[in-house]
Scaffold this active site. Structure first.
Site, PDB file in Angstrom:
ATOM      1  N   GLU A  47      -7.574   3.748   1.033  1.00 48.12           N
ATOM      2  CA  GLU A  47      -7.760   4.988   1.805  1.00 48.12           C
ATOM      3  C   GLU A  47      -9.261   5.196   1.902  1.00 48.12           C
ATOM      4  OE1 GLU A  47      -3.597   5.734   1.880  1.00 48.12           O
ATOM      5  OE2 GLU A  47      -5.281   6.472   3.033  1.00 48.12           O
ATOM      6  N   GLU A  78       0.303   5.653   1.930  1.00 44.63           N
ATOM      7  CA  GLU A  78       0.928   6.236   0.763  1.00 44.63           C
ATOM      8  C   GLU A  78       1.623   7.518   1.221  1.00 44.63           C
ATOM      9  OE1 GLU A  78      -1.635   6.288  -2.749  1.00 44.63           O
ATOM     10  OE2 GLU A  78      -2.381   4.282  -2.287  1.00 44.63           O
ATOM     11  N   ASN A 123     -14.482  13.731  -4.121  1.00 45.08           N
ATOM     12  CA  ASN A 123     -14.372  14.912  -3.262  1.00 45.08           C
ATOM     13  C   ASN A 123     -13.187  15.809  -3.602  1.00 45.08           C
ATOM     14  OD1 ASN A 123     -12.782  12.728  -2.304  1.00 45.08           O
ATOM     15  ND2 ASN A 123     -12.487  13.819  -0.390  1.00 45.08           N
ATOM     16  N   THR A 136     -17.367   0.477  -0.054  1.00 43.27           N
ATOM     17  CA  THR A 136     -16.821   0.087  -1.368  1.00 43.27           C
ATOM     18  C   THR A 136     -15.438  -0.518  -1.210  1.00 43.27           C
ATOM     19  OG1 THR A 136     -18.034   1.939  -2.302  1.00 43.27           O
ATOM     20  CG2 THR A 136     -16.377   0.915  -3.709  1.00 43.27           C
ATOM     21  N   GLY A 140     -11.880   5.905  -1.326  1.00 40.51           N
ATOM     22  CA  GLY A 140     -13.338   6.038  -1.407  1.00 40.51           C
ATOM     23  C   GLY A 140     -13.967   5.611  -0.105  1.00 40.51           C
TER      24      GLY A 140
HETATM   25  O1  TXE Z   1     -17.226   6.667  -2.759  1.00 41.02           O
HETATM   26  P1  TXE Z   1     -17.271   5.258  -3.435  1.00 41.02           P
HETATM   27  P2  TXE Z   1     -18.117   7.876  -3.134  1.00 41.02           P
HETATM   28  C1  TXE Z   1     -16.872   8.194   1.622  1.00 41.02           C
HETATM   29  C2  TXE Z   1     -17.988   9.095   2.034  1.00 41.02           C
HETATM   30  C3  TXE Z   1     -18.881   9.059   0.838  1.00 41.02           C
HETATM   31  C4  TXE Z   1     -18.793   7.586   0.528  1.00 41.02           C
HETATM   32  C5  TXE Z   1     -19.223   7.342  -0.886  1.00 41.02           C
HETATM   33  O2  TXE Z   1     -18.657   8.513   3.127  1.00 41.02           O
HETATM   34  O3  TXE Z   1     -20.211   9.390   1.138  1.00 41.02           O
HETATM   35  O4  TXE Z   1     -17.404   7.266   0.682  1.00 41.02           O
HETATM   36  O5  TXE Z   1     -18.519   8.294  -1.706  1.00 41.02           O
HETATM   37  C6  TXE Z   1     -15.604   3.486  -7.445  1.00 41.02           C
HETATM   38  N1  TXE Z   1     -15.343  -1.645  -7.643  1.00 41.02           N
HETATM   39  N2  TXE Z   1     -15.767   8.897   0.957  1.00 41.02           N
HETATM   40  O6  TXE Z   1     -19.404   7.570  -3.823  1.00 41.02           O
HETATM   41  O7  TXE Z   1     -18.633   4.792  -3.748  1.00 41.02           O
HETATM   42  C7  TXE Z   1     -16.454   4.713  -7.705  1.00 41.02           C
HETATM   43  O8  TXE Z   1     -16.929   4.718  -9.061  1.00 41.02           O
HETATM   44  C8  TXE Z   1     -14.432  -0.706  -7.985  1.00 41.02           C
HETATM   45  C9  TXE Z   1     -14.516   9.005   1.661  1.00 41.02           C
HETATM   46  O9  TXE Z   1     -17.154   8.755  -3.849  1.00 41.02           O
HETATM   47  O10 TXE Z   1     -16.428   4.446  -2.552  1.00 41.02           O
HETATM   48  C10 TXE Z   1     -15.462   5.833  -7.428  1.00 41.02           C
HETATM   49  O11 TXE Z   1     -14.612   6.025  -8.545  1.00 41.02           O
HETATM   50  N3  TXE Z   1     -14.647   0.624  -7.877  1.00 41.02           N
HETATM   51  C11 TXE Z   1     -13.404   9.090   0.651  1.00 41.02           C
HETATM   52  C12 TXE Z   1     -14.670   5.254  -6.271  1.00 41.02           C
HETATM   53  O12 TXE Z   1     -14.863   3.849  -6.297  1.00 41.02           O
HETATM   54  C13 TXE Z   1     -15.837   1.026  -7.381  1.00 41.02           C
HETATM   55  C14 TXE Z   1     -13.648  10.180  -0.353  1.00 41.02           C
HETATM   56  C15 TXE Z   1     -15.146   5.785  -4.916  1.00 41.02           C
HETATM   57  O13 TXE Z   1     -16.544   5.528  -4.866  1.00 41.02           O
HETATM   58  C16 TXE Z   1     -16.847   0.117  -6.984  1.00 41.02           C
HETATM   59  C17 TXE Z   1     -14.941  10.011  -0.965  1.00 41.02           C
HETATM   60  C18 TXE Z   1     -16.556  -1.278  -7.132  1.00 41.02           C
HETATM   61  N4  TXE Z   1     -17.432  -2.225  -6.808  1.00 41.02           N
HETATM   62  C19 TXE Z   1     -15.957   9.368  -0.310  1.00 41.02           C
HETATM   63  N5  TXE Z   1     -17.929   0.834  -6.537  1.00 41.02           N
HETATM   64  C20 TXE Z   1     -12.049   9.394   1.239  1.00 41.02           C
HETATM   65  N6  TXE Z   1     -11.488   8.499   2.046  1.00 41.02           N
HETATM   66  O14 TXE Z   1     -11.465  10.427   0.900  1.00 41.02           O
HETATM   67  C21 TXE Z   1     -17.591   2.132  -6.637  1.00 41.02           C
HETATM   68  N7  TXE Z   1     -16.346   2.261  -7.162  1.00 41.02           N
END
Ligand code: TXE
Length: 467
Positions: A249, A447, A151, A231, A227
């Protein structure tokens, strides 16, 4: 334009994944393939760890001031490339160029300048006893893994890279497979600024593959993850038995609370920006607006009108747009009314007009689950106690905002919200010295400022008896 051929930045080399496979990176603005990235795995993590191990000792041997100067040089190099970075971020995320340039990239540069200055301002931590002196050292961890989402791709990655480098570590970054471009360009700028390539390794690929392999690697004792909550749970389950340092976070379902003395003309623009900046794809976005029932008839038409005029880009992917559309359908099933938005519009790309839903029970799924798109639900309340119960009534606890004519009253309300951060009569106004993070299912740890220096180092106490 031909797709950009992104490669892993490992030490002084740029390489494809050991397996040779690649993944398409689809741009949200028109649905075309803007880049291809390596589909990295455990073998690529091994190479990055070796490069980091080779580079980190000399970096750690520098003084904090020497490392701070290197961060400033990197900020200078990024500043010279700011427009290019904004173009790449807009291409990868679909966000308007001026949002990419002035929200994302300005903050990336600020992340380095802030931590350089903050590092220089640190004074020795000494604790005197009657007969001894305690000296606190903050030693580097060694190699830290930084996993970031799609994002605010470079904004959130550099928020981790800057303090990690300042404290003497080498980093291995795993940006989201949906937004690799600015991390790739950043790796080049880091090298151009004079940093040893082994300090800033960037691996591309799927989370469950290279991300999981990074979290599992025994020579990477700390992971900073931003993320989704789901996850984050997987990352924690992998890291916990290995006793790794972990900063999580995660998601949010943040409440925007109007108190009954709020001046609507003054607050509506801020409430709209909080709900829809970056197409609502910021974990801090205010996706639930709580309004005194007595003010609802006056608030809704103003709010809807302002939302319809708020410029937003597409959401990140076709799959994510389908997820958000699914929630809008669910909202109607749960008794809500979509007052505006939720339209795809003409042309290619993953556009979705900003949506406002009214009439939903505050305990409905749409009002308690993170949608992470251009959707805001509006809820009426009768008393402050009811507003507080609704605001605190989800599994998340990341952020929130309170809007009122009486700042002191707003602060008192904010103190009772179960979150990590609250803004009063403003939003996303960031002092980088303060703690950033959430409670409940919004994460673990903080952080920012000292909290970042603490996370990216190991504090050691040396107690010396008086002679
Ligand atoms: O997050 P992901 P995404 C939330 C929001 C969004 C959802 C999924 O609800 O729809 O999370 O978004 C890596 N081991 N937020 O797809 O899947 C992945 O490749 C290690 C809130 O972005 O959690 C990416 O680089 N890493 C959030 C990162 O984790 C893994 C902002 C985030 O992916 C993994 C964005 C694993 N098993 C989304 N699986 C915020 N708090 O700002 C995935 N990844």
């Amino acid at each position: 334009m031909d797709p950009i051929h992104v490669r892993n930045a490992i030490g002084t080399t740029y390489v494809d994944a050991a397996c040779g496979l690649r993944i398409d990176d689809v741009g949200p603005t028109d649905g075309t393939v803007v880049a291809t990235i390596p589909r990295s795995g455990a073998e690529d993590v091994e190479q990055a760890v070796a490069a980091a191990q080779a580079a980190q000792p000399a970096w750690a041997a520098l003084s904090l001031h020497e490392r701070a100067d290197a961060l400033d040089r990197l900020a200078d190099t990024m500043e010279a490339a700011a427009d290019e970075l904004a173009h790449l971020e807009a291409l990868d995320t679909g966000k308007p160029w001026d949002v990419a340039r002035h929200v994302d990239i300005d903050r990336c540069i600020r992340n380095f300048r802030f931590f350089a200055e903050f590092g220089r301002s640190q004074s020795p931590e000494v604790f005197r006893m009657d007969d001894a002196t305690n000296h606190v050292l903050r030693k580097p961890i060694g190699i830290v893994g930084l996993i970031s989402p799609w994002n605010l791709p470079l904004y959130l990655l550099t928020w981790k890279v800057a303090p990690a480098l300042l404290m003497g570590n080498a980093i291995i970054a795993k940006p989201s497979e949906l937004t690799p471009l600015t991390a790739h360009r950043f790796s080049e700028l880091a090298r151009e600024s004079g940093l040893d390539g082994g300090l800033v390794n960037v691996l591309h690929g799927l989370g469950p593959e290279v991300g999981q392999a990074l979290v599992e690697h025994p020579e990477v004792p700390a992971i900073s993850f931003t993320g989704g909550t789901a996850t984050g749970r997987i990352v924690a389950a992998t890291a916990a038995p290995m006793f790794k340092k972990l900063s999580l976070e995660l998601g949010g379902k943040n409440a925007t609370v109007l108190l009954d003395d709020a001046d609507l003309d003054a607050v509506v623009p801020g409430v709209v920006r909080s709900g829809f900046l970056n197409s609502g794809q910021i974990c801090l976005c205010g996706s639930r607006v709580l309004v005194p029932t007595s003010m609802m008839d006056d608030f809704l038409p103003r709010f809807v009108d302002a939302v319809q005029r708020f410029p937003i880009g597409p959401v990140i992917s076709e799959a994510h747009r389908a997820k958000v559309e699914g929630y809008l359908r669910l909202a109607v099933e749960e008794g809500g009314t979509v007052l505006t938005g939720g339209e795809r519009g003409e042309g290619p790309g993953f556009h979705l007009s900003p949506a406002v839903v009214a009439g939903l029970p505050p305990t409905s799924r749409c009002a308690t689950e993170e949608i992470f798109g251009p959707v805001v639900t509006v809820h009426g309340y009768s008393t402050e106690e009811e507003a507080l119960a609704v605001a605190n009534g989800t599994e998340y606890g990341l952020a929130g905002s309170v809007w009122t004519a009486d700042a002191e009253r707003g602060r008192r309300f904010a103190e009772r919200m179960d979150t990590g951060m609250v803004w009063v009569n403003t939003w996303l106004h960031r002092d980088l010295r303060v703690p950033f993070g959430g409670v409940k299912q919004s994460g673990v740890g903080r952080e920012g400022g000292m909290w970042s220096l603490g996370f990216f180092s190991e504090a050691v106490n040396i107690c010396v008896a008086d002679e």
